[in-house]
Design an enzyme around this catalytic site. Structure first.
Site, mmCIF file in Angstrom:
data_model
loop_
_atom_site.group_PDB
_atom_site.id
_atom_site.type_symbol
_atom_site.label_atom_id
_atom_site.label_comp_id
_atom_site.label_asym_id
_atom_site.label_seq_id
_atom_site.Cartn_x
_atom_site.Cartn_y
_atom_site.Cartn_z
ATOM 1 N N THR A 1 0.831 -1.197 0.000
ATOM 2 C CA THR A 1 0.000 0.000 0.000
ATOM 3 C C THR A 1 0.869 1.252 0.000
ATOM 4 O O THR A 1 0.461 2.300 -0.519
ATOM 5 C CB THR A 1 -0.939 0.003 1.214
ATOM 6 O OG1 THR A 1 -1.635 -1.249 1.266
ATOM 7 C CG2 THR A 1 -1.951 1.129 1.129
ATOM 8 N N ALA A 2 2.056 1.146 0.550
ATOM 9 C CA ALA A 2 2.982 2.280 0.512
ATOM 10 C C ALA A 2 3.245 2.702 -0.926
ATOM 11 O O ALA A 2 3.223 3.895 -1.249
ATOM 12 C CB ALA A 2 4.291 1.896 1.214
ATOM 13 N N HIS B 1 7.056 -0.165 8.327
ATOM 14 C CA HIS B 1 7.437 -0.847 9.563
ATOM 15 C C HIS B 1 8.283 0.068 10.456
ATOM 16 O O HIS B 1 8.079 1.280 10.486
ATOM 17 C CB HIS B 1 8.139 -2.169 9.253
ATOM 18 C CG HIS B 1 7.307 -3.139 8.458
ATOM 19 N ND1 HIS B 1 5.978 -3.360 8.713
ATOM 20 C CD2 HIS B 1 7.628 -3.945 7.410
ATOM 21 C CE1 HIS B 1 5.505 -4.259 7.863
ATOM 22 N NE2 HIS B 1 6.485 -4.620 7.060
#
Length: 283
Positions: A114-115, A152
């Site tokens: 999604t990034a 992350h």
């Protein structure tokens, strides 16, 4: 009869927190037995394309490609509520980062994340360089790419290497839409049938609720997967991505998922429009 299901997720402190109760046997799962597999999110996205796993964490971007095979569970989301994947570089942020990104080599953690989808909506004219997510900071520091797209724990550690924040895509999405940025979720294969799917939905929600209710012990477990960021940052990171949004998307979370995929389709970034359905285990 016992049914064994593989449940796959990332080896990250937030996912470890989320699945703690399920992994350590703190909830009654009846006839279902869960076997956990840990792998980076882009690898899980790729495996989901072939329907290999019964239950898996995936990027919301990847879900657009597998919605016919997998149902999206209403629990287990990772939502960036005003924060999310971060674009960083060695150089200080320009006045207009969006324009400055045009034509630049950007290290990205995978083309199904999604990034990457959010970056394409933000600025489609970049040159993507796919790298393991935990090598992007170093690649930026060495000058192998001009900009890095961090997910992350990298969202919290980039400044340790002297890198500069250009844009937080979760903050941009909130400014753009007034909604959180839906990054990841958990899916279950549709061919398991309604009864199993509903129990999986209930078990996952129970695991998340147990972790939130027993935060200290769940954090101790999650700290084993924190890639050296320390207890304080682990607590911060888990709080960012395991919270009320994770228990259930809620109306705004559901709206955010649909809007993200609608905009992705309108921009030609996913192959078809997805009418998102959420499974909560109550039917």
């Amino acid at each position: 009869m016992t049914v064994t299901l593989r449940v796959a997720h990332s080896p990250d402190s937030d996912d470890a927190f989320m699945f703690y109760a399920l992994a350590d046997g703190h909830i009654d799962t009846g006839d279902l037995r869960y076997v956990h597999e840990l792998q980076d999110i882009e690898s899980l996205n790729r495996r989901a394309l072939s329907g290999e796993l019964e239950i898996t964490a995936v990027s919301v971007h990847a879900y657009a490609h597998i919605a016919g095979t997998y149902a999206l569970l209403s629990s287990g989301s990772s939502m960036g509520d005003g924060y999310g994947p971060r674009l960083v570089a060695k150089a200080p942020a320009p006045r207009d980062p969006r324009s400055a990104l045009k034509g630049r080599r950007v290290g990205i953690p995978g083309t199904l994340t999604t990034a990457w989808l959010a970056l394409q909506l933000y600025q489609p004219e970049v040159v993507p360089v796919v790298l393991p997510f935990d090598e992007i900071e170093d690649a930026v520091a060495r000058g192998e790419v001009e900009v890095g797209l961090l997910i992350h724990e990298g969202q919290l550690t980039f400044q340790d290497q002297g890198l500069q924040l250009w844009e937080d895509l979760g903050a941009w999405w909130l400014r753009e839409t007034g909604l959180p940025l839906p990054l990841g979720g958990n899916v279950v294969r549709r061919d398991l049938g309604r009864d199993v799917i509903n129990q999986v939905a209930r078990d996952l929600r129970a695991s998340i609720e147990y972790g939130l209710a027993h935060r200290a012990e769940a954090l101790a477990h999650a700290s084993r997967f924190n890639r050296g960021i320390g207890e304080e940052r682990t607590d911060t990171f888990v709080g960012m991505y395991v919270n009320d949004w994770t228990v259930d998307y809620g109306p705004r979370g559901r709206q955010a998922v649909q809007l993200l995929l609608d905009r992705a389709f309108a921009a030609g970034l996913i192959p078809a429009r997805v009418a998102v359905e959420f499974v909560d285990g109550r039917d």
